[in-house]
Scaffold this active site. Structure first.
Site, PDB file in Angstrom:
ATOM      1  N   GLU A  37      42.032   2.975 -24.676  1.00  0.00           N
ATOM      2  CA  GLU A  37      41.735   2.066 -25.798  1.00  0.00           C
ATOM      3  C   GLU A  37      41.286   2.851 -27.021  1.00  0.00           C
ATOM      4  O   GLU A  37      40.433   3.743 -26.917  1.00  0.00           O
ATOM      5  CB  GLU A  37      40.649   1.094 -25.346  1.00  0.00           C
ATOM      6  N   HIS A  38      41.880   2.512 -28.158  1.00  0.00           N
ATOM      7  CA  HIS A  38      41.604   3.188 -29.433  1.00  0.00           C
ATOM      8  C   HIS A  38      41.963   4.666 -29.364  1.00  0.00           C
ATOM      9  O   HIS A  38      41.393   5.487 -30.077  1.00  0.00           O
ATOM     10  CB  HIS A  38      40.151   2.971 -29.879  1.00  0.00           C
ATOM     11  N   ASP A  40      45.384   5.352 -29.403  1.00  0.00           N
ATOM     12  CA  ASP A  40      46.754   5.464 -29.968  1.00  0.00           C
ATOM     13  C   ASP A  40      46.757   6.063 -31.370  1.00  0.00           C
ATOM     14  O   ASP A  40      47.514   6.992 -31.656  1.00  0.00           O
ATOM     15  CB  ASP A  40      47.539   4.137 -29.884  1.00  0.00           C
ATOM     16  N   GLY A 126      45.058 -14.673 -30.262  1.00  0.00           N
ATOM     17  CA  GLY A 126      43.709 -14.134 -30.461  1.00  0.00           C
ATOM     18  C   GLY A 126      43.017 -13.709 -29.186  1.00  0.00           C
ATOM     19  O   GLY A 126      41.810 -13.507 -29.164  1.00  0.00           O
ATOM     20  N   ALA A 127      43.770 -13.556 -28.089  1.00  0.00           N
ATOM     21  CA  ALA A 127      43.141 -13.202 -26.818  1.00  0.00           C
ATOM     22  C   ALA A 127      43.186 -11.698 -26.565  1.00  0.00           C
ATOM     23  O   ALA A 127      42.797 -11.240 -25.497  1.00  0.00           O
ATOM     24  CB  ALA A 127      43.819 -13.946 -25.676  1.00  0.00           C
ATOM     25  N   SER A 130      48.083  -9.265 -27.737  1.00  0.00           N
ATOM     26  CA  SER A 130      49.142  -8.905 -28.677  1.00  0.00           C
ATOM     27  C   SER A 130      50.157  -9.998 -28.927  1.00  0.00           C
ATOM     28  O   SER A 130      51.367  -9.753 -28.946  1.00  0.00           O
ATOM     29  CB  SER A 130      49.874  -7.655 -28.180  1.00  0.00           C
ATOM     30  N   SER A 132      50.685 -11.241 -31.715  1.00  0.00           N
ATOM     31  CA  SER A 132      51.361 -10.926 -32.978  1.00  0.00           C
ATOM     32  C   SER A 132      52.494  -9.926 -32.764  1.00  0.00           C
ATOM     33  O   SER A 132      53.587 -10.082 -33.320  1.00  0.00           O
ATOM     34  CB  SER A 132      50.358 -10.379 -33.994  1.00  0.00           C
ATOM     35  N   GLU A 164      52.527  -4.386 -39.656  1.00  0.00           N
ATOM     36  CA  GLU A 164      51.112  -4.687 -39.373  1.00  0.00           C
ATOM     37  C   GLU A 164      50.197  -4.032 -40.405  1.00  0.00           C
ATOM     38  O   GLU A 164      49.282  -4.657 -40.928  1.00  0.00           O
ATOM     39  CB  GLU A 164      50.730  -4.132 -37.993  1.00  0.00           C
ATOM     40  N   ASP A 176      50.780  -1.465 -28.904  1.00  0.00           N
ATOM     41  CA  ASP A 176      51.181  -2.818 -28.513  1.00  0.00           C
ATOM     42  C   ASP A 176      52.696  -3.001 -28.588  1.00  0.00           C
ATOM     43  O   ASP A 176      53.330  -3.524 -27.665  1.00  0.00           O
ATOM     44  CB  ASP A 176      50.498  -3.847 -29.405  1.00  0.00           C
TER      45      ASP A 176
HETATM   46  C1  GLA Z   1      44.890  -3.113 -30.981  1.00  0.00           C
HETATM   47  C2  GLA Z   1      45.872  -2.293 -31.798  1.00  0.00           C
HETATM   48  C3  GLA Z   1      46.408  -1.108 -31.000  1.00  0.00           C
HETATM   49  C4  GLA Z   1      45.276  -0.309 -30.361  1.00  0.00           C
HETATM   50  C5  GLA Z   1      44.295  -1.228 -29.658  1.00  0.00           C
HETATM   51  C6  GLA Z   1      43.074  -0.500 -29.151  1.00  0.00           C
HETATM   52  O1  GLA Z   1      45.539  -3.734 -29.912  1.00  0.00           O
HETATM   53  O2  GLA Z   1      46.944  -3.090 -32.217  1.00  0.00           O
HETATM   54  O3  GLA Z   1      47.188  -0.293 -31.841  1.00  0.00           O
HETATM   55  O4  GLA Z   1      44.635   0.501 -31.304  1.00  0.00           O
HETATM   56  O5  GLA Z   1      43.846  -2.282 -30.490  1.00  0.00           O
HETATM   57  O6  GLA Z   1      43.417   0.347 -28.112  1.00  0.00           O
END
Ligand code: GLA
Length: 386
Positions: A37-38, A40, A126-127, A130, A132, A164, A176
């Site tokens: 997570e975070h 990418d 909003g969950a 992804s 969007s 985005e 995503d």
């Molecule tokens: C969101 C972003 C992704 C990623 C995650 C965190 O989903 O769209 O690019 O940064 O947060 O891992």
């Protein structure tokens, strides 16, 4: 959310709404991030999978530049726009996503005709799953074919990221859309975000006697809000001070030295990213050597790191994770960008009902909105359905 329409039902609804048959129907899935997570936008590693919840669109291109956008979401009527005059400041609701994709394709020099478009989606909004990107990936898959642009998956990933970042206004990475476009049934997508190399990693919970529960906390979040951007800025600051191109280039063994160079908060942000990258690599190895039952402690450690070091969890997510764990889940973590959204809990089949009931009760006892709890399995990435 009502049951998703099949491709032929969606095509029939399109014909009813627009008075003519669509050129085709395309779908793209939402995603769950197993771990990473975070990482990418720090050019690191992620391990998401496409889920069995999808956005589906029926499209017919038009000889003029008019855009007529309609969804099955009920309350929103038809939105009119023009491919020659896209305006991000007036784009509203879900229409930002198709409009953003059209804009991003135009930025690449691709001529996009007008079109009629009908969207249906069962990816919860909003969950943190992804919703969007599911829309964007369905739209770009359709337009890639209908315009004859012939973009590779990697290029479609970058185009949706541009949509985005520069149209929707969310400074997000590439995880995503990579999962949505490149996912495969029964596999997680091990993505190196530096060069977009993908390795599909077998990930099947059920044969291992497990189920992957998603707990949607109903706390809504938006990555166009400040929290996501401020975490990203901390990471960029950290990389800058440490003299590396991206935090991908910092190893766990470098952390001690880094602690002396960074302020306390930036150090914790950096430590999350560095240890999270390492956890992704360990997860991939463990899945191959021992299978899904072995990865629970890594999921737990990921959550603790996001809660304490990156500070992107919230009370509802923590409660979902803690309650799942104390009622039999073998590992649990928040998934996605944070500040709300969903948690995942890898749960033995025999503990599923207990985990579900305990989480519902814990939320009620705490006075929180009732969560939505469902299972997901790794599913196919984007494709044409009809
Ligand atoms: C969101 C972003 C992704 C990623 C995650 C965190 O989903 O769209 O690019 O940064 O947060 O891992």
């Amino acid at each position: 959310m009502t049951a998703p329409l099949t491709a032929s039902q969606l095509a029939a609804r399109f014909t009813e709404a627009f008075g003519t048959e669509p050129d085709g129907v395309w779908m793209a899935p939402g995603r769950v991030n197993l771990i990473g997570e975070h990482t990418d936008y720090n050019e690191g590693f992620v391990l998401p999978f496409a889920i069995d919840k999808t956005a589906r669109i029926a499209i017919r291109t038009r000889p003029d530049s008019a855009l007529r956008l309609l969804s099955t979401y009920g309350d929103q009527g038809m939105t009119m726009a023009d491919t020659n005059a896209l305006d991000k400041s007036t784009a509203r609701g879900w229409t930002k996503y198709p409009l953003g994709v059209i804009w991003a394709l135009q930025q690449r020099g691709i001529t996009v005709p007008g079109m009629d478009l009908l969207l249906d989606s069962d990816v919860p909004l909003g969950a943190g799953l992804s919703s969007s990107h599911a829309i964007e990936c369905a739209v770009i898959s359709a337009l890639n074919e209908l315009t004859g642009a012939g973009l590779e998956a990697e290029e479609m990933v970058l185009a949706t990221q541009r949509a985005e970042n520069d149209f929707v206004g969310a400074p997000t990475g590439i995880m995503d859309q990579s999962a949505s476009l490149r996912g495969a049934k029964d596999h997680a997508v091990f993505l190196d975000c530096r060069d977009q190399t993908v390795k599909l990693v077998p990930f099947e919970a059920h044969p291992a006697g497990l189920v992957m529960l998603v707990i949607d906390t109903k706390v809504s979040h938006s990555h166009a809000d400040g929290g996501y951007a401020s975490r990203r800025a901390s990471c960029e600051l950290g990389a800058d001070v440490l003299g590396v191109k991206a935090l991908r280039d910092v190893g766990v063994e470098d952390l001690q030295e880094a602690s002396g160079l960074l302020d306390e908060e930036t150090f914790r942000r950096v430590r999350h990213v560095v240890t999270e990258n390492d956890r992704v690599l360990q997860t991939v190895e463990l899945l191959a050597s021992e299978g899904p039952r072995a990865i629970g402690p890594l999921l737990d450690a990921s959550h603790v790191s996001m809660r304490d070091d990156f500070e992107i969890s919230c009370r509802e997510l923590d409660l979902a994770v803690e309650t799942s764990r104390s009622n039999g889940a073998i590992g649990a973590r928040m998934t996605g960008g944070g500040f709300g959204g969903a948690a995942i809990a890898l749960t033995p089949l025999e503990a599923e009902q207990q985990v579900r009931a305990a989480v519902v009760k814990a939320f009620a006892d705490a006075g929180y909105t009732a969560p939505d709890i469902f299972t997901v399995t790794p599913a196919e990435g984007a494709m044409r359905l009809a």
